[in-house]
Design a protein around this motif. Structure first.
Motif, short mmCIF file in Angstrom:
data_model
loop_
_atom_site.label_atom_id
_atom_site.label_comp_id
_atom_site.label_asym_id
_atom_site.label_seq_id
_atom_site.Cartn_x
_atom_site.Cartn_y
_atom_site.Cartn_z
N MET A 1 2.10 2.75 2.75
CA MET A 1 3.16 3.56 1.84
C MET A 1 4.57 3.19 1.60
O MET A 1 5.22 2.92 0.79
N VAL A 2 5.16 2.86 3.11
CA VAL A 2 6.70 1.82 3.17
C VAL A 2 6.90 0.41 2.62
O VAL A 2 7.47 0.41 2.14
N LEU B 1 7.10 1.35 -1.19
CA LEU B 1 8.11 2.16 -0.97
C LEU B 1 9.87 1.20 -1.24
O LEU B 1 9.84 0.46 -1.92
N PHE B 2 9.29 0.00 -0.03
CA PHE B 2 10.04 -0.94 -0.27
C PHE B 2 10.56 -1.75 -1.17
O PHE B 2 11.11 -1.86 -2.06
N PRO C 1 14.31 5.74 -3.96
CA PRO C 1 13.66 4.77 -3.25
C PRO C 1 14.65 4.51 -2.05
O PRO C 1 14.13 4.88 -0.52
N LYS D 1 -2.99 10.64 -5.55
CA LYS D 1 -2.96 9.31 -5.81
C LYS D 1 -4.05 9.02 -7.75
O LYS D 1 -3.81 8.36 -8.12
N LEU E 1 5.82 9.93 1.80
CA LEU E 1 6.22 10.31 3.40
C LEU E 1 6.09 11.84 3.52
O LEU E 1 7.59 12.39 4.76
N LEU F 1 -3.36 5.83 -8.64
CA LEU F 1 -2.14 5.50 -9.11
C LEU F 1 -0.41 5.48 -8.12
O LEU F 1 -0.57 6.14 -7.05
N ASP F 2 0.30 4.72 -9.05
CA ASP F 2 1.72 4.51 -8.93
C ASP F 2 2.18 5.92 -8.41
O ASP F 2 1.93 7.63 -9.12
N ILE F 3 2.89 6.56 -7.03
CA ILE F 3 3.89 7.50 -7.36
C ILE F 3 4.47 7.35 -7.24
O ILE F 3 5.53 6.76 -6.27
N ARG F 4 5.35 8.07 -8.20
CA ARG F 4 7.54 7.90 -8.30
C ARG F 4 7.91 8.75 -7.26
O ARG F 4 7.74 9.91 -7.27
N ILE F 5 9.14 7.39 -7.05
CA ILE F 5 9.84 7.86 -6.45
C ILE F 5 11.72 8.61 -6.79
O ILE F 5 11.51 7.12 -7.59
N GLN G 1 9.22 -3.39 7.21
CA GLN G 1 9.24 -1.47 7.50
C GLN G 1 8.36 -0.73 7.76
O GLN G 1 8.60 0.26 8.67
N GLY H 1 1.13 13.47 -0.51
CA GLY H 1 0.95 11.66 -1.17
C GLY H 1 2.19 10.96 -1.05
O GLY H 1 2.32 9.71 -1.46
N LYS I 1 -0.91 -0.77 -3.64
CA LYS I 1 0.57 -1.99 -3.77
C LYS I 1 0.78 -2.22 -2.30
O LYS I 1 2.34 -2.42 -2.73
N LEU J 1 13.72 6.65 1.99
CA LEU J 1 13.45 5.76 2.70
C LEU J 1 14.22 5.72 3.82
O LEU J 1 13.60 6.10 5.09
N GLY K 1 9.41 0.41 -4.82
CA GLY K 1 10.12 1.86 -5.45
C GLY K 1 9.16 2.95 -4.89
O GLY K 1 9.48 3.99 -6.34
N VAL K 2 7.83 2.94 -5.56
CA VAL K 2 6.95 3.58 -5.50
C VAL K 2 5.68 3.72 -4.35
O VAL K 2 6.36 2.65 -3.34
N ILE K 3 4.88 4.84 -4.39
CA ILE K 3 4.28 4.98 -3.19
C ILE K 3 3.08 4.59 -4.09
O ILE K 3 2.26 5.04 -4.63
N ASN K 4 1.58 3.66 -3.17
CA ASN K 4 0.72 3.27 -3.83
C ASN K 4 0.56 2.37 -2.57
O ASN K 4 0.39 1.23 -2.82
N THR K 5 -0.27 2.62 -2.02
CA THR K 5 -1.36 1.89 -0.83
C THR K 5 -1.98 0.56 -0.98
O THR K 5 -2.54 0.09 -0.79
#
Lengths: 582, 144
Positions: free
Chosen positions: B18-19, B22-23, A175, A65, A32, A168-172, B108, A30, B32, A179, B26-30
């Motif tokens: 995803m990026v 993230l950029f 970040p 997710k 990168l 749902l958000d996947i929190r990093i 990105q 889920g 958003k 990246l 700060g989260v991964i959510n396809t």
């Protein structure tokens, strides 16, 4: 594997409601994380022992997710049902109308029923419903948890599908750094020749090398190459059918072909694939060089939800029995002649529907009982699980890996292929932490190699990272160091490279302990008799055979490195060190 | 500047989505993400990346008294603007629409697009070429 180990016993019947069907997304699935795979695990109805299969595509990421990483499914429904998971909520729904549908149609119907095109579905087809012992679980057009019969376990629970939708958000954890690190790692990985070749040709690129080296299964391993005739099945031969390359979720390598057959007998066949393993299993292993027939056979298996490697392997077994007169047409109902693609197609239909001779072959290795003692040696298997599309008499590290693999004969459990690249021995020594001979036909150091790759692969599976992007085919690809950084920057967990290696040891020894419960020991870490007693008769690997004395030395080294005794049983001190002694 | 799409090359990996989240978040959510991959994964296996075309004439802002230059640099928009877009190019999730702000000049998504389906283009789409594109997009979206 930890979850399976909690349920595992030698008396656990794979088809009983108590056998847990476990879906386990990787820690990095889920994210990168270079692939987003999911493992599906249970006691195998095919081998009767440890079952485990890794699946790509999007299903694993969708589960994450939806807020879940693992599902443990026990029990059995009276009627066909499917599970629906939406952002952490689980619902059991009626699947009566889905009964008898193939794996692609099942997914389409569920999406229509839910009115959501983004639902990802893992399901079984007719083969799983009919408890064919090597039925697969499938998702998308091609993704499969194919090996060890996980689809049959699902069928035994009357569970047609698991549908998932997550938003749902996947929190990093960090970040920006994450990246940056990812982009840097991605660049280096995509600069490797391996990643570039994989992105262009996919796994079929391996066919040419396997054929040229003489490590293919041809006619159930009676031969190991088809020489120049192999051109028909090489990656370049697939190009005319290819309509583009595709990726699994979060994979930069895009190694999957999308194909379409536009004319001829199989006109209208379209889908994704085939992979090298399927080309070998329905091609050379059956003496079949008709690429379109192979593509069609693979697609048929995908729709029925049959594992292509096992299906090809059991048909190869039947063909050799037919060749030797151990079974005849009165029993088979079909002429099982090498290269007869039409019979292969017919057999696939019969196996999936458990009709006539197909009902016997649907039993996989348990069909030995029907065919009798003379048939046993011609099913090339390890731990009651069939050898795949390759022959391991030349590449000794592969041979050992097949013998020690915890799910039975499997080239991916260790995949120790760095010695095929002709790297200087100093480079190998640096990677493996000890001497490894850089000639792939040498036995020297190969116990170390297999041990090392087993640990790394156990970790990459636990993370959901695709094997193809790890170090097995390029020393510059991913391994512990990169895993450690990705984990720490995304999850905040501080796991150093050496910690991860210990986790690999823990996983593999835990798997081993399940086999020990089944009564396995050194005696079962072996290869088919043909590998020891029949030198390869012709081709580039001519004369190659496994020498028992040398094989035993590899095993000794392998056990020592794992911390297992000379009978292959993990030592008490090892269990204690790995904290799996309770 | 805009991001040009060659949909034939898209492998459907979702890394761009995803990026993007993230950029910006700060989260991964396809969901958003300002770019989204429209997939036909159980049939043709075709993938279509969709994102803001950076139109010269911003129909998405019709009826609003806002500064275009300012809005162009914003990632999260109100979903009403997505409804005005002739290309249906903005991703909608909940009450928000996600708009491509070109990551401030270094997109990105382009960096992670290994099949090179996404490229940076200096040109902008102008009407009537835009109208033609809108028709094509609509016909793709409605085709069975």
């Amino acid at each position: 594997m930890y979850l399976l180990s909690r349920y595992y016993s030698s008396s656990l019947d794979p088809f009983s409601p108590e056998n847990p069907l476990i879906f386990g997304a990787g820690l990095l699935t889920g994210t990168l994380g270079f692939g987003s795979r999911i493992n599906i695990t249970a006691k195998s109805p095919e081998s009767g022992h440890l079952g485990d299969s890794s699946m790509g595509g999007e299903f694993g990421a969708e589960l994450v997710k939806a807020g879940l990483s693992h599902l443990v499914i026990t029990g059995k429904s009276k009627n066909p049902v499917y599970l629906l998971i939406r952002n952490g909520e689980i619902e059991i729904r009626d699947a009566q109308k889905l009964k008898g549908l193939d794996t692609v149609e099942t997914q389409k119907r569920i999406r229509i029923e839910l009115g959501d095109e983004k639902v990802r579905v893992a399901c079984i087809g007719v083969a799983g419903e009919n408890l064919v012992r090597y039925a697969a679980i499938r998702s998308g057009m091609k993704n499969a948890a194919g090996r060890t019969g996980m689809g049959a376990v699902m069928g035994s629970k009357n569970l047609k599908a698991v549908a998932v939708r997550g938003t749902l958000d996947i929190r990093i954890s960090e970040p920006e750094k994450y990246l940056r690190y990812y982009l840097n790692t991605l660049k280096k990985l995509m600069e490797t020749k391996w990643a570039q070749a994989l992105g262009k040709f996919g796994t079929p690129l391996l066919f040419k090398y396997a054929n040229a080296m003489g490590i293919l299964s041809v006619r159930n391993n009676q031969l190991t190459t088809v020489g120049d005739r192999g051109h028909h099945l090489e990656a370049e031969a697939l190009e005319p059918y290819s309509t583009g390359m595709l990726s699994c979720f979060a994979c930069p390598a895009h190694c999957r072909h999308r194909f379409s057959i536009e004319e001829g007998r199989y006109k209208g066949t379209k889908g994704e694939g085939p992979e090298y393993a399927s080309i070998g299993s329905f091609g050379t292993k059956l003496g079949n060089l008709d690429l379109e027939n192979i593509i069609y056979a693979v697609e048929l298996c995908n729709h029925y939800g049959l594992d292509t490697i096992s299906t090809g392997s059991y048909i190869a077994w039947a063909m050799e029995l037919y060749q030797r007169g151990i079974i005849d047409q009165e029993r088979t109902g079909l002429p099982l002649v090498w290269g007869d693609g039409d019979s292969v197609i017919e057999l696939i239909h019969l196996i999936a529907n458990r009709k006539d001779f197909g009902d016997i072959l649907a039993e996989g290795p348990f069909a030995k009982k029907v065919f009798g003692e003379p048939s046993h040696d011609y099913l090339l298997e390890v731990k009651n699980f069939p050898i795949e599309m390759t022959d391991e008499r030349l590449a000794k590290s592969f041979a050992l890996g097949m013998a020690t693999s915890t799910r039975g004969a499997c080239h991916m459990r260790s995949r120790p292929s760095l010695d095929i690249l002709g790297l200087p021995e100093e480079v190998l020594k640096k990677i493996y932490g000890g001497s490894v001979n850089n000639n792939f036909s040498s036995y020297s150091g190969k116990g170390r190699m297999v041990w090392w790759h087993e640990l790394l692969n156990a970790v990459s599976d636990a993370l959901g990272v695709c094997r193809f992007l790890t170090v097995f085919s390029s020393p510059h690809a991913l391994q512990y160091r990169q895993f450690s950084r990705l984990i720490s920057l995304s999850t905040g967990l501080n796991l150093r490279a050496k910690d991860l290696k210990t986790i690999g040891e823990r996983i593999y020894t835990l798997e081993r302990m399940m086999l020990i419960k089944d009564g396995f020991s050194r005696h079962e870490d072996t290869l088919p008799e043909r590998y020891f007693s029949e030198p390869v008769p012709e081709g580039p690997a001519r004369g190659e055979v496994i020498l028992r004395e040398e094989f035993d030395k590899m095993l000794d080294e392998y056990y020592r490195l794992h911390g297992w005794n000379q009978n292959g049983v993990p030592k008490r001190t090892t269990l204690k060190r790995l904290e799996i002694d309770r | 500047m805009r991001i040009k799409v060659d949909k034939k090359k898209c492998s459907g990996c979702h890394l761009c989505e995803m990026v993007c989240s993230l950029f910006h978040l700060g989260v991964i959510n396809t969901e958003k993400s300002a770019i989204r991959i429209q997939k036909d994964d159980l049939d043709s296996s075709q993938n279509i990346p969709i994102l803001c075309n950076q139109c010269k004439e911003m129909k998405c802002l019709n009826g609003e008294e806002v500064r275009e230059g300012f809005e162009k640099k914003r990632f999260i928009w109100d979903r009403k603007r997505a409804e005005r877009c002739p290309f249906d190019a903005l991703t909608v999730f909940g009450e928000n629409a996600y708009h491509c702000d070109l990551c401030g000049g270094t997109p990105q998504c382009v960096k992670v697009c290994t099949p090179k389906a996404l490229r940076i283009s200096k040109s902008r789409i102008q009407f009537p070429a835009m109208s033609l594109l809108a028709c094509l997009t609509a016909s793709v979206a409605s085709s069975p």
